[in-house]
Scaffold this motif. Structure first.
Motif, PDB file in Angstrom:
ATOM      1  N   TYR A   1      59.246  56.957  33.965  1.00 53.48           N
ATOM      2  CA  TYR A   1      58.666  56.867  35.305  1.00 53.48           C
ATOM      3  C   TYR A   1      59.519  57.584  36.341  1.00 53.48           C
ATOM      4  O   TYR A   1      59.004  58.165  37.285  1.00 53.48           O
ATOM      5  CB  TYR A   1      58.386  55.405  35.673  1.00 53.48           C
ATOM      6  CG  TYR A   1      59.495  54.661  36.354  1.00 53.48           C
ATOM      7  CD1 TYR A   1      59.423  54.396  37.719  1.00 53.48           C
ATOM      8  CD2 TYR A   1      60.594  54.202  35.650  1.00 53.48           C
ATOM      9  CE1 TYR A   1      60.430  53.688  38.352  1.00 53.48           C
ATOM     10  CE2 TYR A   1      61.591  53.498  36.270  1.00 53.48           C
ATOM     11  CZ  TYR A   1      61.511  53.239  37.617  1.00 53.48           C
ATOM     12  OH  TYR A   1      62.509  52.556  38.246  1.00 53.48           O
ATOM     13  N   THR A   2      60.862  57.596  36.140  1.00 55.60           N
ATOM     14  CA  THR A   2      61.715  58.363  37.061  1.00 55.60           C
ATOM     15  C   THR A   2      61.419  59.854  36.925  1.00 55.60           C
ATOM     16  O   THR A   2      61.316  60.582  37.916  1.00 55.60           O
ATOM     17  CB  THR A   2      63.210  58.118  36.766  1.00 55.60           C
ATOM     18  OG1 THR A   2      63.444  56.719  36.770  1.00 55.60           O
ATOM     19  CG2 THR A   2      64.094  58.778  37.791  1.00 55.60           C
ATOM     20  N   TRP A   3      61.269  60.280  35.694  1.00 55.87           N
ATOM     21  CA  TRP A   3      60.940  61.687  35.419  1.00 55.87           C
ATOM     22  C   TRP A   3      59.582  62.056  36.014  1.00 55.87           C
ATOM     23  O   TRP A   3      59.418  63.097  36.632  1.00 55.87           O
ATOM     24  CB  TRP A   3      60.947  61.883  33.898  1.00 55.87           C
ATOM     25  CG  TRP A   3      60.657  63.275  33.433  1.00 55.87           C
ATOM     26  CD1 TRP A   3      61.503  64.337  33.442  1.00 55.87           C
ATOM     27  CD2 TRP A   3      59.423  63.750  32.867  1.00 55.87           C
ATOM     28  NE1 TRP A   3      60.860  65.444  32.919  1.00 55.87           N
ATOM     29  CE2 TRP A   3      59.590  65.111  32.550  1.00 55.87           C
ATOM     30  CE3 TRP A   3      58.194  63.156  32.587  1.00 55.87           C
ATOM     31  CZ2 TRP A   3      58.593  65.893  31.986  1.00 55.87           C
ATOM     32  CZ3 TRP A   3      57.196  63.927  32.015  1.00 55.87           C
ATOM     33  CH2 TRP A   3      57.392  65.277  31.718  1.00 55.87           C
ATOM     34  N   LEU A   4      58.632  61.133  35.853  1.00 57.79           N
ATOM     35  CA  LEU A   4      57.294  61.368  36.395  1.00 57.79           C
ATOM     36  C   LEU A   4      57.332  61.432  37.930  1.00 57.79           C
ATOM     37  O   LEU A   4      56.698  62.292  38.548  1.00 57.79           O
ATOM     38  CB  LEU A   4      56.364  60.236  35.938  1.00 57.79           C
ATOM     39  CG  LEU A   4      54.917  60.278  36.408  1.00 57.79           C
ATOM     40  CD1 LEU A   4      54.210  61.519  35.890  1.00 57.79           C
ATOM     41  CD2 LEU A   4      54.177  59.019  35.924  1.00 57.79           C
ATOM     42  N   TYR A   5      58.106  60.534  38.540  1.00 55.67           N
ATOM     43  CA  TYR A   5      58.235  60.546  39.996  1.00 55.67           C
ATOM     44  C   TYR A   5      58.841  61.853  40.486  1.00 55.67           C
ATOM     45  O   TYR A   5      58.482  62.346  41.545  1.00 55.67           O
ATOM     46  CB  TYR A   5      59.103  59.375  40.463  1.00 55.67           C
ATOM     47  CG  TYR A   5      58.286  58.151  40.776  1.00 55.67           C
ATOM     48  CD1 TYR A   5      58.064  57.185  39.813  1.00 55.67           C
ATOM     49  CD2 TYR A   5      57.698  57.978  42.025  1.00 55.67           C
ATOM     50  CE1 TYR A   5      57.294  56.071  40.073  1.00 55.67           C
ATOM     51  CE2 TYR A   5      56.930  56.861  42.290  1.00 55.67           C
ATOM     52  CZ  TYR A   5      56.728  55.908  41.320  1.00 55.67           C
ATOM     53  OH  TYR A   5      55.959  54.818  41.581  1.00 55.67           O
ATOM     54  N   ARG A   6      59.774  62.367  39.697  1.00 55.56           N
ATOM     55  CA  ARG A   6      60.397  63.634  40.102  1.00 55.56           C
ATOM     56  C   ARG A   6      59.333  64.733  40.188  1.00 55.56           C
ATOM     57  O   ARG A   6      59.270  65.485  41.159  1.00 55.56           O
ATOM     58  CB  ARG A   6      61.483  64.044  39.090  1.00 55.56           C
ATOM     59  CG  ARG A   6      62.254  65.280  39.513  1.00 55.56           C
ATOM     60  CD  ARG A   6      63.139  65.791  38.400  1.00 55.56           C
ATOM     61  NE  ARG A   6      63.937  64.728  37.820  1.00 55.56           N
ATOM     62  CZ  ARG A   6      64.449  64.759  36.603  1.00 55.56           C
ATOM     63  NH1 ARG A   6      64.230  65.791  35.814  1.00 55.56           N
ATOM     64  NH2 ARG A   6      65.172  63.764  36.155  1.00 55.56           N
TER      65      ARG A   6
ATOM     66  N   ILE B   1      66.655  57.540  42.807  1.00 51.51           N
ATOM     67  CA  ILE B   1      66.052  58.413  43.825  1.00 51.51           C
ATOM     68  C   ILE B   1      66.645  59.818  43.708  1.00 51.51           C
ATOM     69  O   ILE B   1      65.925  60.819  43.770  1.00 51.51           O
ATOM     70  CB  ILE B   1      66.293  57.850  45.248  1.00 51.51           C
ATOM     71  CG1 ILE B   1      65.673  56.451  45.377  1.00 51.51           C
ATOM     72  CG2 ILE B   1      65.704  58.778  46.298  1.00 51.51           C
ATOM     73  CD1 ILE B   1      66.026  55.733  46.656  1.00 51.51           C
ATOM     74  N   ALA B   2      67.969  59.864  43.521  1.00 48.19           N
ATOM     75  CA  ALA B   2      68.635  61.169  43.385  1.00 48.19           C
ATOM     76  C   ALA B   2      68.040  61.934  42.204  1.00 48.19           C
ATOM     77  O   ALA B   2      67.784  63.143  42.288  1.00 48.19           O
ATOM     78  CB  ALA B   2      70.138  60.968  43.192  1.00 48.19           C
ATOM     79  N   ASP B   3      67.801  61.220  41.123  1.00 51.89           N
ATOM     80  CA  ASP B   3      67.207  61.835  39.939  1.00 51.89           C
ATOM     81  C   ASP B   3      65.783  62.295  40.229  1.00 51.89           C
ATOM     82  O   ASP B   3      65.358  63.377  39.803  1.00 51.89           O
ATOM     83  CB  ASP B   3      67.207  60.793  38.806  1.00 51.89           C
ATOM     84  CG  ASP B   3      67.093  61.456  37.450  1.00 51.89           C
ATOM     85  OD1 ASP B   3      67.382  62.654  37.368  1.00 51.89           O
ATOM     86  OD2 ASP B   3      66.702  60.774  36.486  1.00 51.89           O
ATOM     87  N   ALA B   4      65.056  61.461  40.971  1.00 45.49           N
ATOM     88  CA  ALA B   4      63.641  61.767  41.229  1.00 45.49           C
ATOM     89  C   ALA B   4      63.466  62.958  42.175  1.00 45.49           C
ATOM     90  O   ALA B   4      62.558  63.752  41.999  1.00 45.49           O
ATOM     91  CB  ALA B   4      62.941  60.537  41.797  1.00 45.49           C
TER      92      ALA B   4
END
Lengths: 201, 185
Positions: free
Chosen positions: A78-83, A168-171
């Motif tokens: 989901y973090t990857w998707l948010y990015r 957030i930084a990752d996204a």
């Protein structure tokens, strides 16, 4: 407020991602069903228009499908998707011919937006109170619209998604320090813009 | 050392320990003339308002969303599947074109050399002269000469006398009339 899927759900996600990488569209469909509402809400808050948000969410998921082979299982899905979705939204906002700040598309159907418990007009709420809440909503919309796309994304991911700084930084693809700095400036700007409303919140 | 902005975000989100928090709140009160308690409370209310306002947006037509997305994925599969041979064909045609271009350039080069450069080389007048020079140089030299060297310091003169050197034969380079201006016509 949601704060990301638990580890069990994350392992389910990774299993679905593996199957999707093998071309299983039903597995990807499950991932879409799981995250579509949150993704749509995030995009909607960025662009403030239902149709655009719907289309951009589509683009985000489609781009994710096309890029699945690049997912290395180093972060949660989901973090990857948010990015991906955040980048799609920010790019769209940058390219778009912006309307004057503070103005919104009148076609936004507010009846389709389910308010939260805090601001939902419950049965028995007086018309005056409903008007106050509508005004508050409009003021918040106007204030958020005055933030830059990058600041808006950070505030939404923090306050709505409840993400941690590193997530957030990752996204959004920046350092944790930048995330904290953007949060500071976004909050201070909103604080200034909504100063006269704080007593009513 | 973190910047003020970073510490402010960490302070508001409760990521500072007691010592850091106390230092930061003194900084707020001292340098910025802000009441830390009031500042924190005001920003907390803002965060609550944002969460209350922004959360729980409902997506219109969620099932159609999936349906539309799967349609796009299927359509993309049909488009990209024939693309692979097309890409291979394109690559193949480029290779063929490059090979043909190379062969044509080679043929043109050979033809140009044969037609223009090679005849000119054969007709050069220096060719016979050069052949003689090479033959003379490559033949065994006939050393029959002697030399005498005299040096008069007071006269500031030096004499080098060479004797017995063969003279250049008359036939030397006679074959090429162009090189002998005194040759009879």
């Amino acid at each position: 407020m949601q704060s990301g899927p638990p580890s069990g759900a994350e392992s389910d996600d990774l299993d679905l991602v593996r199957r999707s990488q093998g071309g299983d569209t039903r597995a990807f469909d499950e991932l879409v069903t799981k995250y579509r509402t949150r993704i749509y809400a995030m995009v909607y808050q960025m662009v403030r228009n239902e149709q655009d948000a719907w289309d951009l969410a589509q683009d985000g998921f489609f781009k994710a499908w096309k890029s699945l082979d690049k997912f290395r299982f180093q972060s949660s899905f989901y973090t990857w998707l948010y990015r991906i979705v955040t980048n799609v939204s920010i790019d769209w906002l940058r390219k778009r011919t912006l309307r004057p700040e503070g103005e919104f598309d009148d076609t936004i159907a507010r009846t389709d937006i389910e308010p939260t418990a805090d601001v939902t007009p419950k049965a028995g709420v007086s018309p005056q109170r409903q008007m106050e809440r509508a005004e508050l909503r409009d003021r918040l919309d106007a204030a958020i619209a005055k933030l830059s796309p990058e600041h808006r994304a950070v505030v939404l991911l923090k306050e709505v998604e409840g993400m941690q700084y590193h997530e957030i930084a990752d996204a959004v693809g920046c350092s944790i320090g930048t995330v904290m700095s953007r949060l500071f400036y976004a909050r201070k700007k909103l604080q200034t813009l909504l100063k006269d409303l704080h007593e009513n919140v | 050392m973190k910047t003020f902005e970073e510490r402010h975000a960490a302070w508001l989100d409760g990521h500072l320990d007691e010592t850091e928090r106390a230092i930061f709140e003194r900084e707020l009160a001292g340098q910025l003339q802000l009441d830390p308690v009031a500042e924190h409370a005001e920003l907390d209310r803002l965060k609550l308002a944002l969460r209350g306002h922004l959360a729980q947006t409902r997506m219109p037509n969620p099932d159609f969303f999936n349906h539309r997305l799967l349609e796009r994925i299927e359509a993309d599969r049909h488009v990209t599947a024939p693309r692979a041979p097309a890409a291979a064909g394109w690559f193949h045609s480029i290779i063929v074109k490059l090979t043909l271009a190379g062969a044509t350039a080679l043929l043109l080069g050979v033809a140009t050399y044969r037609g223009l450069i090679s005849p000119q080389l054969e007709e050069r007048p220096e060719t016979a002269y050069l052949t003689q020079v090479l033959e003379a140089k490559s033949s065994t030299p006939e050393v029959t000469a002697s030399s005498f060297n005299a040096n008069a310091k007071e006269e500031q003169a030096a004499v080098l006398w060479l004797d017995g050197m063969s003279h250049v034969p008359e036939s030397y380079a006679a074959a090429d009339e162009n090189l002998d201006p005194d040759a009879a016509p």
